[in-house]
Design an enzyme around this catalytic site. Structure first.
Site, PDB file in Angstrom:
ATOM      1  N   PRO A 141       0.839  -1.200   0.000  1.00 35.45           N
ATOM      2  CA  PRO A 141       0.000   0.000   0.000  1.00 35.45           C
ATOM      3  C   PRO A 141       0.881   1.261   0.000  1.00 35.45           C
ATOM      4  O   PRO A 141       2.104   1.169   0.054  1.00 35.45           O
ATOM      5  CB  PRO A 141      -0.747  -0.126   1.316  1.00 35.45           C
ATOM      6  CG  PRO A 141       0.262  -0.740   2.233  1.00 35.45           C
ATOM      7  CD  PRO A 141       1.136  -1.632   1.386  1.00 35.45           C
ATOM      8  N   LYS A 166       5.348  -5.111  -6.031  1.00 39.80           N
ATOM      9  CA  LYS A 166       4.445  -4.207  -6.751  1.00 39.80           C
ATOM     10  C   LYS A 166       4.035  -3.137  -5.749  1.00 39.80           C
ATOM     11  O   LYS A 166       3.179  -3.357  -4.900  1.00 39.80           O
ATOM     12  CB  LYS A 166       3.219  -4.985  -7.234  1.00 39.80           C
ATOM     13  CG  LYS A 166       2.544  -4.435  -8.476  1.00 39.80           C
ATOM     14  CD  LYS A 166       2.118  -2.994  -8.395  1.00 39.80           C
ATOM     15  CE  LYS A 166       0.672  -2.807  -8.037  1.00 39.80           C
ATOM     16  NZ  LYS A 166       0.318  -1.421  -7.718  1.00 39.80           N
ATOM     17  N   GLU A 169       0.362   2.384  -6.723  1.00 41.36           N
ATOM     18  CA  GLU A 169       0.476   3.379  -7.799  1.00 41.36           C
ATOM     19  C   GLU A 169       0.603   4.783  -7.222  1.00 41.36           C
ATOM     20  O   GLU A 169       1.023   5.712  -7.912  1.00 41.36           O
ATOM     21  CB  GLU A 169      -0.728   3.297  -8.748  1.00 41.36           C
ATOM     22  CG  GLU A 169      -2.107   3.324  -8.104  1.00 41.36           C
ATOM     23  CD  GLU A 169      -2.577   1.932  -7.648  1.00 41.36           C
ATOM     24  OE1 GLU A 169      -1.770   1.180  -7.061  1.00 41.36           O
ATOM     25  OE2 GLU A 169      -3.758   1.625  -7.875  1.00 41.36           O
ATOM     26  N   GLU A 239      -2.645  -8.686   4.944  1.00 39.00           N
ATOM     27  CA  GLU A 239      -2.576  -7.664   6.011  1.00 39.00           C
ATOM     28  C   GLU A 239      -3.525  -6.556   5.578  1.00 39.00           C
ATOM     29  O   GLU A 239      -3.176  -5.742   4.723  1.00 39.00           O
ATOM     30  CB  GLU A 239      -1.156  -7.102   6.122  1.00 39.00           C
ATOM     31  CG  GLU A 239      -0.058  -8.137   6.320  1.00 39.00           C
ATOM     32  CD  GLU A 239       0.136  -8.502   7.774  1.00 39.00           C
ATOM     33  OE1 GLU A 239      -0.637  -8.008   8.618  1.00 39.00           O
ATOM     34  OE2 GLU A 239       1.045  -9.288   8.066  1.00 39.00           O
ATOM     35  N   LEU A 240      -4.727  -6.531   6.176  1.00 36.51           N
ATOM     36  CA  LEU A 240      -5.769  -5.654   5.633  1.00 36.51           C
ATOM     37  C   LEU A 240      -6.129  -4.516   6.599  1.00 36.51           C
ATOM     38  O   LEU A 240      -5.372  -4.197   7.509  1.00 36.51           O
ATOM     39  CB  LEU A 240      -6.985  -6.504   5.256  1.00 36.51           C
ATOM     40  CG  LEU A 240      -6.655  -7.709   4.362  1.00 36.51           C
ATOM     41  CD1 LEU A 240      -7.892  -8.524   4.045  1.00 36.51           C
ATOM     42  CD2 LEU A 240      -5.949  -7.291   3.083  1.00 36.51           C
ATOM     43  N   CYS A 273      -3.201   1.589   9.309  1.00 32.39           N
ATOM     44  CA  CYS A 273      -4.146   0.501   9.542  1.00 32.39           C
ATOM     45  C   CYS A 273      -4.469   0.383  11.024  1.00 32.39           C
ATOM     46  O   CYS A 273      -5.537  -0.069  11.395  1.00 32.39           O
ATOM     47  CB  CYS A 273      -3.567  -0.810   9.024  1.00 32.39           C
ATOM     48  SG  CYS A 273      -1.893  -1.099   9.615  1.00 32.39           S
TER      49      CYS A 273
HETATM   50  P1  NAD Z   1      -5.436  -1.074  -1.938  1.00 31.99           P
HETATM   51  O1  NAD Z   1      -6.077  -2.375  -1.611  1.00 31.99           O
HETATM   52  O2  NAD Z   1      -6.203  -0.096  -2.727  1.00 31.99           O
HETATM   53  O3  NAD Z   1      -4.079  -1.308  -2.732  1.00 31.99           O
HETATM   54  C1  NAD Z   1      -2.992  -2.035  -2.189  1.00 31.99           C
HETATM   55  C2  NAD Z   1      -2.122  -2.559  -3.314  1.00 31.99           C
HETATM   56  O4  NAD Z   1      -2.841  -3.532  -4.046  1.00 31.99           O
HETATM   57  C3  NAD Z   1      -1.720  -1.500  -4.339  1.00 31.99           C
HETATM   58  O5  NAD Z   1      -0.397  -1.746  -4.736  1.00 31.99           O
HETATM   59  C4  NAD Z   1      -2.678  -1.745  -5.479  1.00 31.99           C
HETATM   60  O6  NAD Z   1      -2.192  -1.343  -6.744  1.00 31.99           O
HETATM   61  C5  NAD Z   1      -2.795  -3.247  -5.428  1.00 31.99           C
HETATM   62  N1  NAD Z   1      -4.011  -3.798  -6.010  1.00 31.99           N
HETATM   63  C6  NAD Z   1      -5.235  -3.252  -6.065  1.00 31.99           C
HETATM   64  N2  NAD Z   1      -6.097  -4.104  -6.658  1.00 31.99           N
HETATM   65  C7  NAD Z   1      -5.411  -5.227  -6.949  1.00 31.99           C
HETATM   66  C8  NAD Z   1      -5.742  -6.476  -7.540  1.00 31.99           C
HETATM   67  N3  NAD Z   1      -6.985  -6.737  -7.972  1.00 31.99           N
HETATM   68  N4  NAD Z   1      -4.790  -7.411  -7.649  1.00 31.99           N
HETATM   69  C9  NAD Z   1      -3.530  -7.172  -7.196  1.00 31.99           C
HETATM   70  N5  NAD Z   1      -3.147  -5.998  -6.659  1.00 31.99           N
HETATM   71  C10 NAD Z   1      -4.083  -5.042  -6.519  1.00 31.99           C
HETATM   72  O7  NAD Z   1      -4.984  -0.436  -0.550  1.00 31.99           O
HETATM   73  P2  NAD Z   1      -4.306   0.988  -0.298  1.00 31.99           P
HETATM   74  O8  NAD Z   1      -5.325   2.048  -0.442  1.00 31.99           O
HETATM   75  O9  NAD Z   1      -3.045   1.091  -1.045  1.00 31.99           O
HETATM   76  O10 NAD Z   1      -3.884   0.857   1.238  1.00 31.99           O
HETATM   77  C11 NAD Z   1      -4.714   1.249   2.289  1.00 31.99           C
HETATM   78  C12 NAD Z   1      -5.314   0.031   2.958  1.00 31.99           C
HETATM   79  O11 NAD Z   1      -4.263  -0.828   3.397  1.00 31.99           O
HETATM   80  C13 NAD Z   1      -6.098   0.379   4.204  1.00 31.99           C
HETATM   81  O12 NAD Z   1      -7.267  -0.388   4.247  1.00 31.99           O
HETATM   82  C14 NAD Z   1      -5.157  -0.008   5.328  1.00 31.99           C
HETATM   83  O13 NAD Z   1      -5.792  -0.303   6.545  1.00 31.99           O
HETATM   84  C15 NAD Z   1      -4.478  -1.202   4.746  1.00 31.99           C
HETATM   85  N6  NAD Z   1      -3.207  -1.446   5.412  1.00 31.99           N
HETATM   86  C16 NAD Z   1      -3.107  -2.537   6.227  1.00 31.99           C
HETATM   87  C17 NAD Z   1      -1.925  -2.768   6.920  1.00 31.99           C
HETATM   88  C18 NAD Z   1      -1.779  -3.939   7.843  1.00 31.99           C
HETATM   89  O14 NAD Z   1      -0.673  -4.189   8.278  1.00 31.99           O
HETATM   90  N7  NAD Z   1      -2.828  -4.671   8.165  1.00 31.99           N
HETATM   91  C19 NAD Z   1      -0.864  -1.881   6.763  1.00 31.99           C
HETATM   92  C20 NAD Z   1      -1.006  -0.788   5.917  1.00 31.99           C
HETATM   93  C21 NAD Z   1      -2.183  -0.574   5.239  1.00 31.99           C
END
Ligand code: NAD
Length: 521
Positions: A141, A166, A169, A239-240, A273
């Protein structure tokens, strides 16, 4: 190293909305090329020993130390993180990880022996070895654009795997920088490869021949990644998101607690998160004072340009994030919430700014208490008892972290044991993601699997059991041929091992030994 592509995506500085660089959107073919390169590098990287890999990690640490200012400055420019936090929350974890992994990975993953307790297996000797898996896909992320992917990569390469990263973006320049730093540290070509792009690039990666995917991101993204990886049965660590609760007990000291809650809710403009996104204050004689102190410490926060060392709140990452925050605050207000301070976007500052906001009068029918906000918003609920606070904290689709605020550590531990989350902090929050010794991960829709600590390392290896025995070892009485004699032998063996009385066990032993001496049917 990074591969080249024709299509590009622009990276924007969220503090002033200016473009700061264009990145290639890698096609599916280019992603496959990167994975093939990584698989090739794995052939020799897996053969390196722990000492060699540890040395590379320590070299990488030197590169971060040398280029720390440049890395921190790029993070601040690309995602708007206040510069103090770019040092504190982004560099520390990777630096500590290099040392922790270099000193401990070999000890944690050394061969183990298995003691077979069944006497019929006495000639067998089991050992467990931990072997690298192959190419690990790390999908990251933007909110901790350096520390999250770098810590994942360090664990993966230390265990002998290779990585295709990856980055988001929204933080691709930092992703490319990570690749550059590993190259500068002397990691062989292909051990760490970066592919830039949007969701389509990430999707292409999940469909490649990977040994594992470590995904950090939104719940929606996690579900997609898991679905995409399923046809090839690629294991995923997810890790969501989080909606982390802070439970404040009546004896919590108001001034200290207010400072902690304000930091936990607003650090990184609430885009962590593990940000404090729900505060449950158990009512007591200090409640008014605590609310007054929260108001005070929020009012004095300095919002502004993130490269200014005095800035405490920078912008949020983009317009879509800002709109999500506005929508939640407006919905809460329309449903009866009170804005104690903040509550407005600040377009006059030139970027995607939203005032640090404290809400009271909230409840679990509002999105601001149930859905991840990911912005500088602290909703506070006053509750009558500790039990109510725990029940409300657990009333969530998420389960990442929580915190308990009280000087009474025994009471705090009782609360902690009742919370359905992956980590509980006492009188603090968030920080342990940067501690490589501590496991990190959540429950429910916050994901599964653990990163960091020895659990994170075990998640990155094949746990291989090697079971030794010679042809002269114990009689393989379970082999063919079967027949009445073999049946009696086996029944005797079971009675001998598990019979309820001494007599049954002795007669079982006689049948078993007698059977072994007899010629097979
Ligand atoms: P996101 O899910 O939009 O994107 C994360 C990554 O996944 C990006 O690199 C994106 O390009 C990629 N991606 C998106 N769709 C995809 C697909 N279909 N297939 C493969 N890759 C794909 O999340 P974000 O906005 O970048 O990050 C914020 C989120 O991340 C928040 O919900 C936050 O809580 C969570 N987060 C969790 C932790 C943790 O440790 N649990 C840590 C940091 C952030």
């Amino acid at each position: 190293m990074a591969l080249r592509s024709a299509q590009t995506i622009q990276s924007i500085n969220p503090a002033n909305k200016q473009g700061i660089g264009d990145m290639p959107i890698m096609s599916g073919e280019q992603v496959e090329e990167a994975v093939a390169l990584s698989a090739k590098a794995f052939e020799s990287w897996q053969l390196t020993n722990y000492a060699e890999r540890a040395q590379k990690l320590l070299d990488f640490r030197k590169v971060i130390q040398k280029r720390g200012d440049e890395i921190a400055s790029l993070i601040t420019q690309e995602v708007g993180k206040p510069i103090v936090e770019s040092y504190l929350a982004e560099l520390n974890g990777p630096l500590d990880s290099c040392v922790y992994l270099a000193e401990n990975a070999e000890k944690i993953l050394k061969d183990q022996s298995i003691q077979f307790t069944n006497p019929l297996m006495s000639s067998k000797q089991g050992i467990i070895t931990f072997e690298p898996l192959g190419v690990i896909g790390v999908i990251a992320p933007w909110n901790f654009p350096f520390s999250i992917p770098t810590m994942a990569i360090l664990s993966a390469v230390m265990t002998g795997n290779t990585v295709v990263l990856k980055p988001s973006e929204k933080s691709s320049l930092i992703g490319l920088k990570i690749g550059e730093l590993f190259e500068e540290a002397g990691f062989p070509k292909g051990v760490v490869t970066v592919v830039t792009g949007d969701a389509s690039t990430g999707e292409a990666l999940t469909k490649c021949r990977l040994a594992k995917i470590i995904f950090t991101g939104s719940v929606e993204g996690g579900i997609k990644v898991m679905t995409q990886a399923a046809p090839n049965l690629i294991p995923v660590c997810l890790e969501l998101g989080g909606k982390d609760a802070a439970i404040v007990l009546p004896d919590a000291p108001p001034d200290f607690t207010a400072r902690g809650l304000v930091w936990g809710a607003f650090t990184n403009a609430g885009q962590a998160c593990a940000s404090f996104e729900r505060i449950y204050i158990v009512k007591g004689k200090n409640t008014d004072k605590l609310l007054e102190r929260i108001h005070h410490y929020t009012q004095i926060l300095r919002m502004g340009q993130p490269e200014d060392q005095s800035t405490e709140i920078g912008p949020v990452v983009d317009e879509s994030q800002l709109l999500k925050i506005v929508a939640q605050v407006e919905q809460a207000k329309s449903m009866g919430a009170h804005v104690i301070c903040g509550g407005k976007r600040r377009d006059d500052l030139g970027g995607y700014f939203f005032e640090p906001t404290v809400l009271t009068g909230v409840n679990h029918t509002m999105d601001v208490m149930m859905k991840e906000t990911f912005g500088p918003v602290m909703p506070i609920m006053l509750v009558d008892s500790e039990d109510d606070a725990v029940a409300l904290a657990n009333d969530s689709q998420y389960g990442l972290t929580a915190s308990v605020w009280t000087p009474d550590l025994t009471r705090a531990e009782a609360v902690a044991r009742d919370l359905n989350v992956g980590t509980v902090f006492f009188n603090d929050g968030l920080f342990s993601h940067a501690n490589p010794q501590a496991p990190w991960g959540g429950l429910k829709q916050s994901g599964f699997g653990r990163s960091h600590s020895h659990f994170g390392l075990i998640d990155l290896v094949n746990i291989k059991h090697i079971c030794k025995d010679s042809p002269a070892g114990s009689s393989r009485f379970w082999w063919y041929p079967y027949g009445p004699t073999r049946a009696k032998t086996v029944q005797g063996g079971i009675k001998y091992l598990h019979g309820a009385t001494l007599g049954t066990r002795i007669s079982g032993l006689i049948d078993f030994l007698g059977g072994l001496l007899k010629k097979a049917d």
